[in-house]
Structures are given as structure tokens and as C-alpha cells.
Design an enzyme around this catalytic site. Sequence first.
Site, PDB file in Angstrom:
ATOM      1  N   LYS A   1       0.867  -1.184   0.000  1.00 65.63           N
ATOM      2  CA  LYS A   1       0.000   0.000   0.000  1.00 65.63           C
ATOM      3  C   LYS A   1       0.899   1.228   0.000  1.00 65.63           C
ATOM      4  CE  LYS A   1      -4.062   1.983   2.300  1.00 65.63           C
ATOM      5  NZ  LYS A   1      -3.770   3.385   2.165  1.00 65.63           N
TER       6      LYS A   1
ATOM      7  N   PHE B   1      -2.346  -0.560 -10.267  1.00 62.95           N
ATOM      8  CA  PHE B   1      -2.853  -1.764  -9.605  1.00 62.95           C
ATOM      9  C   PHE B   1      -4.159  -2.304 -10.188  1.00 62.95           C
ATOM     10  CE2 PHE B   1      -3.894   1.892  -6.811  1.00 62.95           C
ATOM     11  CZ  PHE B   1      -5.270   1.865  -6.883  1.00 62.95           C
TER      12      PHE B   1
ATOM     13  N   LYS C   1      -7.266  -3.608   4.008  1.00 65.35           N
ATOM     14  CA  LYS C   1      -5.949  -2.990   4.241  1.00 65.35           C
ATOM     15  C   LYS C   1      -5.440  -3.294   5.645  1.00 65.35           C
ATOM     16  CE  LYS C   1      -8.279   1.406   4.949  1.00 65.35           C
ATOM     17  NZ  LYS C   1      -8.422   2.811   4.683  1.00 65.35           N
TER      18      LYS C   1
HETATM   19  P1  ATP Z   1      -6.308   5.473   3.806  1.00 63.83           P
HETATM   20  O1  ATP Z   1      -6.350   6.718   4.622  1.00 63.83           O
HETATM   21  O2  ATP Z   1      -5.931   4.263   4.578  1.00 63.83           O
HETATM   22  O3  ATP Z   1      -5.619   5.621   2.492  1.00 63.83           O
HETATM   23  P2  ATP Z   1      -8.676   5.835   2.514  1.00 63.83           P
HETATM   24  O4  ATP Z   1     -10.021   5.891   3.102  1.00 63.83           O
HETATM   25  O5  ATP Z   1      -8.051   7.070   2.002  1.00 63.83           O
HETATM   26  O6  ATP Z   1      -7.757   5.158   3.530  1.00 63.83           O
HETATM   27  P3  ATP Z   1      -9.050   3.376   1.159  1.00 63.83           P
HETATM   28  O7  ATP Z   1      -9.797   3.324  -0.081  1.00 63.83           O
HETATM   29  O8  ATP Z   1      -9.663   2.785   2.329  1.00 63.83           O
HETATM   30  O9  ATP Z   1      -8.616   4.856   1.292  1.00 63.83           O
HETATM   31  O10 ATP Z   1      -7.626   2.700   0.962  1.00 63.83           O
HETATM   32  C1  ATP Z   1      -7.200   2.498  -0.286  1.00 63.83           C
HETATM   33  C2  ATP Z   1      -6.327   3.631  -0.775  1.00 63.83           C
HETATM   34  O11 ATP Z   1      -4.983   3.216  -0.716  1.00 63.83           O
HETATM   35  C3  ATP Z   1      -6.601   3.854  -2.228  1.00 63.83           C
HETATM   36  O12 ATP Z   1      -7.538   4.858  -2.409  1.00 63.83           O
HETATM   37  C4  ATP Z   1      -5.268   4.215  -2.825  1.00 63.83           C
HETATM   38  O13 ATP Z   1      -5.132   5.610  -2.863  1.00 63.83           O
HETATM   39  C5  ATP Z   1      -4.269   3.675  -1.856  1.00 63.83           C
HETATM   40  N1  ATP Z   1      -3.447   2.559  -2.365  1.00 63.83           N
HETATM   41  C6  ATP Z   1      -2.110   2.438  -2.217  1.00 63.83           C
HETATM   42  N2  ATP Z   1      -1.656   1.305  -2.708  1.00 63.83           N
HETATM   43  C7  ATP Z   1      -2.716   0.640  -3.220  1.00 63.83           C
HETATM   44  C8  ATP Z   1      -2.877  -0.621  -3.852  1.00 63.83           C
HETATM   45  N3  ATP Z   1      -1.862  -1.437  -4.048  1.00 63.83           N
HETATM   46  N4  ATP Z   1      -4.127  -0.961  -4.227  1.00 63.83           N
HETATM   47  C9  ATP Z   1      -5.172  -0.163  -4.015  1.00 63.83           C
HETATM   48  N5  ATP Z   1      -5.079   1.037  -3.412  1.00 63.83           N
HETATM   49  C10 ATP Z   1      -3.865   1.439  -3.009  1.00 63.83           C
END
Ligand code: ATP
Length: 584
Positions: free
Chosen positions: A253, A343, A426
Site C-alpha cells: 500500500k 494496480f 488494508k
Molecule cells: P487510507 O487513509 O488508509 O488511504 P482511505 O479511506 O483514504 O484510507 P481506502 O480506499 O480505504 O482509502 O484505501 C485504499 C487507498 O490506498 C486507495 O484509495 C489508494 O489511494 C491507496 N493505495 C495504495 N496502494 C494501493 C494498492 N496497491 N491498491 C489499491 N489502493 C492502493
Amino acid sequence: MLYEALAKAYEAIESTSGSLEKTRIFAELLEKADKPEVDLIVGLTMGKLFPDWKGEPEIGIAESMAIQVIVVAASVDEKDVKEQLRRTGDIGSTAEVLLGGSTQESLFSEDLTIGRVFDTLVETARASGPGSTKEKVSKLVGLLTDAEPLESRYILRTVTGSLRLGLGDMGIMDSLAAAFTGTKDSRPIIENAYNVCSDLRHVSSVLAQSGLAAVESIKAEVGTPIRMMAAKKLSSPREILEKAGGQALVEYKYDGERVQVHKNGDEIILYSRRQEIITSQYPDVVEYVKSNVDAQSCVMEGECVAIDPETGSVRPFQDLMRRRRKTEIEAVMEDVPIALFFFDLLYLNGEDVTSKPLLERRALLEAIVRAEERVHLTTAELTDDEERLQEIFEGALAAGQEGVIAKAVHSESTYQAGARSWLWIKLKASYTEGMADSMDLVVVGAIHGRGKRTGLYGAILASAYDPQSNSYPTVCKIGTGFTEEMLAEFKERLEPHRIEHMSAKVESDIEADVWFEPVEVIEVIGDEITLSPTHPAAKRVLKDGGLAIRFPRFTGRWREDKDPTQATSVDDLIEAFERFRGLN
Ligand code: ATP
């Protein structure tokens, strides 16, 4: 249809607290509307004439302009409008009361139709350049002159973005389903189409005029942003694998900005998480896509990360955000070089591939991306072993990444546009400490600082988002852990959003000294989530009280990539609260 019918429906919706009843009333109205008007009603009710990504100007006018509109339309003094506004805190009822008492009856008044209101609001929004303030005021005065007091209440609330009906996107979709298919069971089909085309007006127009089968055939297209899929969170590798269905593709991530890349020949558009067009911030990404992606047309997703040009190692998210603020992008491009980690693939050469399972999409992605120094696919490994998952996670941290996202690979592992489901889970370092994760909260108010903090804010009032009611109930007051720079930045960033009274979209039992429009999103960590008598978040669900974050602290990170409706939701809070309760 007359706008009066919509205003009456809004009044009825507002006066009931039950969400079932709200959707029933709205569905009844939609059923009565002429079919070509349905999408206009949906646009007005969402408070959005066009989806953000169309690049149309927003409908929102400042309260100060709304006051001028009432002054002219009702022929009253500005001070009377302000006095009434101070008393009610609501620009809509201010207009209603003052226009109700107005003696200015027009001899030539015309009925207000939905179409006329919609078109006038579009013209008002589009007026720009010198003299546009006058033009906007005069267009709105024109509407109010022909409006009944009740209609003026809702016109004013709509244009100031304070139409608070307690009917969020979900409620609108429930109503559409009930009105045009006879049952709310078809909501998922409507929702899916919305997630894929990011335009609820378009979906509602197709539904009303061509039926559910036509809605079902709305597919992802290049050039139209697709609502992004999100991840759930868990802290135990064993549970993660169980939820993912036994095995998962475990990806690093990366901590950067998510971009959705649309390529159509040589035309490249980049969309942000909040569906803004961010192509101009990343000319380098455009070049990388042109040179390293071998497809006539495609939609791909990846994370853009700032890197150190010397060592190639990743730099913090804040560095990347410097690209947002600088206008001289060429200079920043050198200062903050980036690398791109793809990704997912959602569309390829004319075909929507979101319904293919993850590994198939990934194989197609691999086939079209030529990886090199600045362009990569995310580091990923398929595993069914919890110890291996833990090792990959530790490897990600050692490489300076945030953690991992474990992605389901079974036959149902489609790209679920707009959903936060168990297909992506995650795992971050912070989950093993304190409150399971940081929260992204919306700043809605502030308390004046005293002593050394005089002239600055001493504490910040922050809210979660409630999508059911489209409102922002408070969850904490953050008063500690600020550095001097943070306090200065709060003042600078928040001042433009300052309003005279609590926003109609905010729910708070705490009196703030200063109120803001719910716009800015900040990252907050705390020690735990508890039931609270002072904060209203989740109260409708939990009944015994709202939820609050204890000992909240600002991490220093502004979530510019998030729109306030993408902040931590009340459901996320309830889930975290229950998990927390389960652990203790
Ligand atoms: P966080 O603050 O943990 O990023 P969030 O609510 O902003 O959480 P989530 O959608 O829950 O976002 O977590 C996924 C985010 O992580 C994606 O929106 C993307 O920006 C990021 N990301 C980083 N690496 C990856 C990956 N390998 N696959 C998917 N998303 C990824």
C-alpha cells in the site's frame, strides 16, 4: 411540473424524521413528474446541477450574495435580512418570512416550473467575468419575484448548498427505484449504474425514460470517471485471509495520490479520488502513460508517489501535495518527481472489464504496461498463508510503504465501483496500536484560542459524514497536540470557509465561536471510540448516545484528496466502535 409541487414535497420530507417516509414522499413526487423532468428534480435535490467532473461551475453562491438577492426581491433593508438570518440561522426561512411580508406583488408573474428553476440556476452558475455578480443577483431576483414564500425558502437553500432534507444519494436512489420499478429491491442496479457513470441525473433520466433494463446496460466508458473502489480494514492476517476467501493477492500500500487514468488514443485524462480532473498537475504521468501503456483505449488505476530523485525512495504524502498548491508545475515536477504504481484495469480497448476477477484484470494490466524506472505495477504476491502475509506486510513497512492491501482473487472478485467491501482489506502499522486507524474528519467549527493562542483557534470541532441524512454530526473537539505552524495553517485554510452561523448541514450540541462550511478534511487519531452524550454522530442508530473519539489529535495531514462526503462515515465509526468493544 410546477416547482411548487417540489417545494411542498421538500416541506413534507423535512417534517418527517423517518427515512422510509422521506423516500416514500419523494418517490410519489417522482412518479407524478413528467419523465424528461425527472433528472432535473434529481439534480436540484442533490444540490448538484452537474456532476463535479463535468467541469461545470457550481451552483453554490455565498451567503452574502443570497442576502443581496433577498434585499432586492423583498425590497427590505440589508440589516433586516441580517437580523432575521441571525435569529433563524437559515437563509431559506429568512427569504420565506421577508418575501411573505413583501408588498411587491408582480402583475406579470409567471408560474415557476421545475424546468425554469433549473435553467435559471444553470445560467446563474455559468455567469462569470466582470458584472457577473450583478447578473447572478438579478437572475435569482427574477425567480424570487415569481415565487411563493415556500418556494423561495427552497430556492435559497438550494443555491446556498443548505438544502438539508435528510435524503442522501441512497435515499434518492431508493425513491427512484420505488417510483419507476415499483420496488426498492432494484436499488442495487441503479446504484451500480451510478457508480460506473458517476452521474445520477443521467441514470435517473435513463430509468424514467427507458426503464431498468436500459439502466442495467450502462457500462464503464473511457472519458467518464468511475467511482473508485475502497478497502475495509482489519488488524489480523488470519482474519484477513478468512474474509478474503482463503487466499489473497497481497499488494504494497503506497502512500500517495490515487489516480484514475483514462487513455483514448493520445488523449489522456487523470481523475482524482474526488473525480476532479488533475491532468495538469501531472504532465509527467501523461508522458509515462503515452510512452509505457500499450492500448488504444483503457481506464487504469494507480498510486502516484513522490520519490527522492537521488535514491528512488518514497517521500511523504505531504511532499506530493505540494503539486496541488503550486501553479508553476514545471518547477515542482523537478522538485517533486513521482513514480507511478498501477494496480487495476477497468476498461480495455472498447470493453468494460470491471466484472472480470482480479487476477484476470491484473494479467491484462501486466500485458499493456511496460514497467521501467518510474512506472511500475504494485508489488504483489498471491498467498494463502498468514505468516507469509505478515512477512509481506513487514517487507512493505521496511520499504517505507504504509502497509499492505490484501485483495480477494475468487471468481467474484470484480472491480466494485464505489464500494468499500471485503474484496480489498488494508493492514497498516497503526492498526496494532490504540484506536484501530486514523479517521478523516471534516472541520466544522473552532473555539477561539486564549493566552499564547490569542488570535488563533484554540480547538477544532470535527465531524464525521452521515450519508443517510447528508449531514455532518460532530465526533470530537481537538484541542491538544498542535504545533504553532499547524495553528497558523488552520487559520489560513479555514478562514475562507467561515460563515456567520452553524451550517445547516452540521449537527452539533457544542457551541463553537466560529463556524465553517463543511469543506476541509483532516486526519485525526485518537485513543478510542466511546458513547457520548455530547456528540450526535450515530445517535439515530445507537439510540443510547452518539459516538465520540477520545483524546483526538491532528496528525498534521490535510486530506486534500478527499471530498467531505468521503470523510469517515457514521457507519465506519459504528464498525470501529463495535470492533473496539469486541477487543476489550
Ligand atoms: P487510507 O487513509 O488508509 O488511504 P482511505 O479511506 O483514504 O484510507 P481506502 O480506499 O480505504 O482509502 O484505501 C485504499 C487507498 O490506498 C486507495 O484509495 C489508494 O489511494 C491507496 N493505495 C495504495 N496502494 C494501493 C494498492 N496497491 N491498491 C489499491 N489502493 C492502493
